[in-house]
Design an enzyme around this catalytic site. Structure first.
Site, PDB file in Angstrom:
ATOM      1  CE  LYS A  22      -1.825   1.619   4.059  1.00  0.00           C
ATOM      2  NZ  LYS A  22      -1.528   3.039   4.339  1.00  0.00           N
ATOM      3  CG  ASN A  23       2.157   2.741   3.578  1.00  0.00           C
ATOM      4  OD1 ASN A  23       1.008   3.070   3.263  1.00  0.00           O
ATOM      5  ND2 ASN A  23       2.527   2.516   4.821  1.00  0.00           N
ATOM      6  CB  CYS A 116      -4.177  10.994  12.741  1.00  0.00           C
ATOM      7  SG  CYS A 116      -3.649   9.293  12.705  1.00  0.00           S
ATOM      8  NE  ARG A 121       0.285  10.069  10.638  1.00  0.00           N
ATOM      9  CZ  ARG A 121      -0.234   9.188   9.777  1.00  0.00           C
ATOM     10  NH1 ARG A 121      -1.353   8.572  10.040  1.00  0.00           N
ATOM     11  NH2 ARG A 121       0.393   8.924   8.645  1.00  0.00           N
ATOM     12  CG  ASP A 307       2.695   1.347   9.667  1.00  0.00           C
ATOM     13  OD1 ASP A 307       2.269   2.199  10.468  1.00  0.00           O
ATOM     14  OD2 ASP A 307       3.093   1.645   8.522  1.00  0.00           O
ATOM     15  NE  ARG A 399      -7.066   4.234   5.392  1.00  0.00           N
ATOM     16  CZ  ARG A 399      -6.081   4.590   6.225  1.00  0.00           C
ATOM     17  NH1 ARG A 399      -6.284   4.649   7.502  1.00  0.00           N
ATOM     18  NH2 ARG A 399      -4.894   4.906   5.751  1.00  0.00           N
TER      19      ARG A 399
HETATM   20  N1  EPU Z   1       6.286  14.250  11.452  1.00  0.00           N
HETATM   21  C1  EPU Z   1       6.435  15.556  11.805  1.00  0.00           C
HETATM   22  N2  EPU Z   1       6.190  16.529  10.861  1.00  0.00           N
HETATM   23  C2  EPU Z   1       5.823  16.218   9.591  1.00  0.00           C
HETATM   24  C3  EPU Z   1       5.690  14.869   9.228  1.00  0.00           C
HETATM   25  C4  EPU Z   1       5.915  13.888  10.187  1.00  0.00           C
HETATM   26  O1  EPU Z   1       6.770  15.865  12.949  1.00  0.00           O
HETATM   27  O2  EPU Z   1       5.637  17.140   8.792  1.00  0.00           O
HETATM   28  C5  EPU Z   1       6.554  13.195  12.445  1.00  0.00           C
HETATM   29  C6  EPU Z   1       5.375  12.274  12.676  1.00  0.00           C
HETATM   30  O3  EPU Z   1       4.451  12.815  13.592  1.00  0.00           O
HETATM   31  C7  EPU Z   1       6.060  11.020  13.185  1.00  0.00           C
HETATM   32  C8  EPU Z   1       7.349  10.995  12.382  1.00  0.00           C
HETATM   33  O4  EPU Z   1       7.554  12.347  11.922  1.00  0.00           O
HETATM   34  O5  EPU Z   1       6.381  11.175  14.545  1.00  0.00           O
HETATM   35  C9  EPU Z   1       7.357  10.070  11.201  1.00  0.00           C
HETATM   36  O6  EPU Z   1       6.143  10.239  10.448  1.00  0.00           O
HETATM   37  P1  EPU Z   1       6.159  10.128   8.863  1.00  0.00           P
HETATM   38  O7  EPU Z   1       6.012  11.479   8.277  1.00  0.00           O
HETATM   39  O8  EPU Z   1       7.334   9.326   8.439  1.00  0.00           O
HETATM   40  O9  EPU Z   1       4.812   9.336   8.584  1.00  0.00           O
HETATM   41  P2  EPU Z   1       4.036   9.433   7.231  1.00  0.00           P
HETATM   42  O10 EPU Z   1       5.019   9.613   6.149  1.00  0.00           O
HETATM   43  O11 EPU Z   1       2.909  10.392   7.346  1.00  0.00           O
HETATM   44  C10 EPU Z   1       4.146   6.885   6.608  1.00  0.00           C
HETATM   45  C11 EPU Z   1       3.172   5.759   6.430  1.00  0.00           C
HETATM   46  C12 EPU Z   1       2.575   5.385   7.781  1.00  0.00           C
HETATM   47  C13 EPU Z   1       3.713   4.967   8.714  1.00  0.00           C
HETATM   48  C14 EPU Z   1       4.732   6.107   8.821  1.00  0.00           C
HETATM   49  C15 EPU Z   1       5.953   5.758   9.645  1.00  0.00           C
HETATM   50  C16 EPU Z   1       2.283   6.049   4.208  1.00  0.00           C
HETATM   51  C17 EPU Z   1       1.127   6.356   3.347  1.00  0.00           C
HETATM   52  N3  EPU Z   1       2.111   6.157   5.516  1.00  0.00           N
HETATM   53  O12 EPU Z   1       3.386   7.978   7.147  1.00  0.00           O
HETATM   54  O13 EPU Z   1       1.742   4.252   7.536  1.00  0.00           O
HETATM   55  O14 EPU Z   1       3.195   4.674   9.985  1.00  0.00           O
HETATM   56  O15 EPU Z   1       5.190   6.477   7.505  1.00  0.00           O
HETATM   57  O16 EPU Z   1       6.618   4.664   9.112  1.00  0.00           O
HETATM   58  O17 EPU Z   1       3.338   5.691   3.713  1.00  0.00           O
HETATM   59  C18 EPU Z   1      -0.116   2.855   7.846  1.00  0.00           C
HETATM   60  O18 EPU Z   1       0.167   2.310   6.773  1.00  0.00           O
HETATM   61  O19 EPU Z   1      -0.979   2.391   8.644  1.00  0.00           O
HETATM   62  C19 EPU Z   1       0.566   4.091   8.221  1.00  0.00           C
HETATM   63  C20 EPU Z   1       0.098   4.927   9.162  1.00  0.00           C
END
Ligand code: EPU
Length: 423
Positions: A22-23, A116, A121, A307, A399
């Site tokens: 998915k990701n 969220c 997030r 995850d 999802r």
């Molecule tokens: N963060 C910030 N600021 C930002 C973005 C992120 O502080 O602007 C923080 C987040 O709060 C968190 C950390 O950085 O503490 C890492 O978050 P990240 O941005 O890497 O998460 P994401 O890119 O929004 C993806 C996956 C998530 C997975 C996370 C961590 C996708 C679509 N989503 O989210 O997947 O948990 O990386 O590996 O790729 C899931 O599939 O259930 C899911 C939530």
């Protein structure tokens, strides 16, 4: 709305094919916005998130067919460059249309993703990265309004207190691919899904050095072409099936997976005392003796994935002794704990750590999913609980898990999807 009705107690047996990630599928589909060429993606999983993204890309000028597991994306003419609230609220990952839309159209509006279920997030790193490339960004009536006359390469650190951001890296990568000059991301995410996006962009004509390392240099090019690409296997789906196999003390082989992406998970499983046989694209789990309690800490790749934190908490409930499961990315991601408590689990959460006092048989009851991975954890718990477990609100699970109940049924589980009267 649907629910799962699970009659627990069957040990899972047999083999299960892992679907495409998915990701990885989501950002690779979004990258189609960077080109007017055709993008053809194979091994795309059938998921609600993919459907939501197809709707969003259709609004942004793409025509999409999804046959078998192949998605074919063609450009038919961009009318609107806005990602509306009703789609973004369903899937936060929609925010990564910002980078490519800005790069190609110099202006876009993307709804702020909002709250969220498992804690804050933020998207500050996305905004920081795109601003560094010269975008002027303001928040206007719940929308991110971004404009630029010319994106220009820049050096940046894209990490917060919990490490690098996967989707912020994706957003900046896509914008930088068409920017003028060179962009350096000093703290690029190392997750395999992010690396796949870089590899596909290179196939589209982007110039990217340092792929797979934390320092990535992107030299902007004028145009990207169409591409044909195959999505990698879903390491989180694979890890969920491993947790379910262990929790039910089953003997299961997962096929069509990428064991290298699961090394931290396999290390924990081997430490529990399970017999693990690793092939090129297969992992076989057998159990000859009692499993031991374990420690895991969710951290950025290549460490244990956040995850899988919830499904492994369910697994810990089945093992005698105290398992320690810490969350190093989303400190509040413990919504599954109260639901597991309703099934008889004893779990103390102290700060960002769950202490699971395992070994007591879980007892089935009504429980409710509130996000994708906590939903998967409740299914794992239901599979090994006595009596019947009804997991409500399984649209969260839809999802991210392709044919979940069909795959579990083929492994011998008793799990059915039924219409739900409890909303
Ligand atoms: N963060 C910030 N600021 C930002 C973005 C992120 O502080 O602007 C923080 C987040 O709060 C968190 C950390 O950085 O503490 C890492 O978050 P990240 O941005 O890497 O998460 P994401 O890119 O929004 C993806 C996956 C998530 C997975 C996370 C961590 C996708 C679509 N989503 O989210 O997947 O948990 O990386 O590996 O790729 C899931 O599939 O259930 C899911 C939530």
């Amino acid at each position: 709305m649907d629910k799962y009705v699970i009659h627990g107690g069957e040990s899972l047996k047999g083999s299960v094919r892992i679907s495409g990630s998915k990701n990885a599928a989501l950002p690779l589909m979004v990258a189609s916005l960077l080109t007017d060429g055709d993008v053809i993606l194979h091994n795309v999983p059938h998921l609600i998130d993919v459907e939501v993204l197809i709707k969003l890309l259709s609004r942004l000028g793409k025509s999409i067919t999804f046959k078998g597991h192949t998605v074919h994306i063609r450009e038919i003419g961009v009318k609107k460059i806005e990602a509306p609230y009703e789609l973004v609220k369903k899937m936060r990952a929609s925010v990564i249309v910002l980078g490519p839309l800005l790069a190609r159209h110099k202006h876009c509006r993307v709804s702020l993703p909002g709250g969220c279920a498992f804690g804050p997030r933020p998207i500050d790193l996305h905004i920081k990265g795109l601003s560094k490339l010269g975008a002027k960004i303001k928040i206007d009536h719940g929308y991110i309004d971004a404009r630029v006359s010319q994106l220009r390469g820049a050096s940046m650190i894209l990490a917060g207190k919990y490490g690098s951001s996967v989707l912020a890296t994706d957003n900046v990568l896509m914008a930088a691919a068409l920017a003028k000059g060179t962009t350096v991301i000093e703290t690029a995410a190392l997750e395999p899904e992010c690396v796949e996006l870089m590899r596909m962009l290179v196939k589209m004509g982007a110039s990217i050095d340092g792929i797979g390392t934390s320092v990535v240099r992107i030299k902007g090019v004028k145009k990207l072409t169409g591409v044909e690409y195959t999505i990698i296997p879903d390491r989180i789906e694979a890890g969920t099936f491993l947790a379910a196999a262990l929790a039910t003390r089953g003997n299961v082989t997962i096929t069509d997976c990428e064991p290298e992406h699961l090394m931290s998970v396999l290390e924990i499983i081997a430490g529990m005392g399970a017999v693990v046989k690793i092939g090129r694209t297969e992992i076989e789990i057998k159990q000859h003796k009692a499993l031991k309690a374990f420690s895991a800490k969710a951290m950025p790749y290549p460490l244990f994935p956040t995850d899988l934190q919830a499904p492994f908490t369910s697994l810990a409930c089945t093992v005698s002794g105290v398992s320690t499961i810490a969350e190093g990315i989303y400190p509040d991601r413990f919504t599954h704990v109260a639901e597991l408590g309703r099934m008889g689990a004893t779990i103390d959460v102290e700060g960002n750590t769950a202490l699971v006092h395992g070994g007591k048989k879980l007892v089935g009851c009504d429980v409710q999913a509130s996000d994708l991975r906590n939903g998967a954890a409740l299914v794992v718990a239901g599979l090994c609980a006595s009596n019947t477990t009804s997991v409500h609100r399984i649209y969260h699970i839809d999802r991210g898990y392709d044919k979940f109940e069909e795959k579990l049924t083929a492994l011998g589980a008793s799990i059915e999807r039924e219409k739900d009267s409890i909303l």
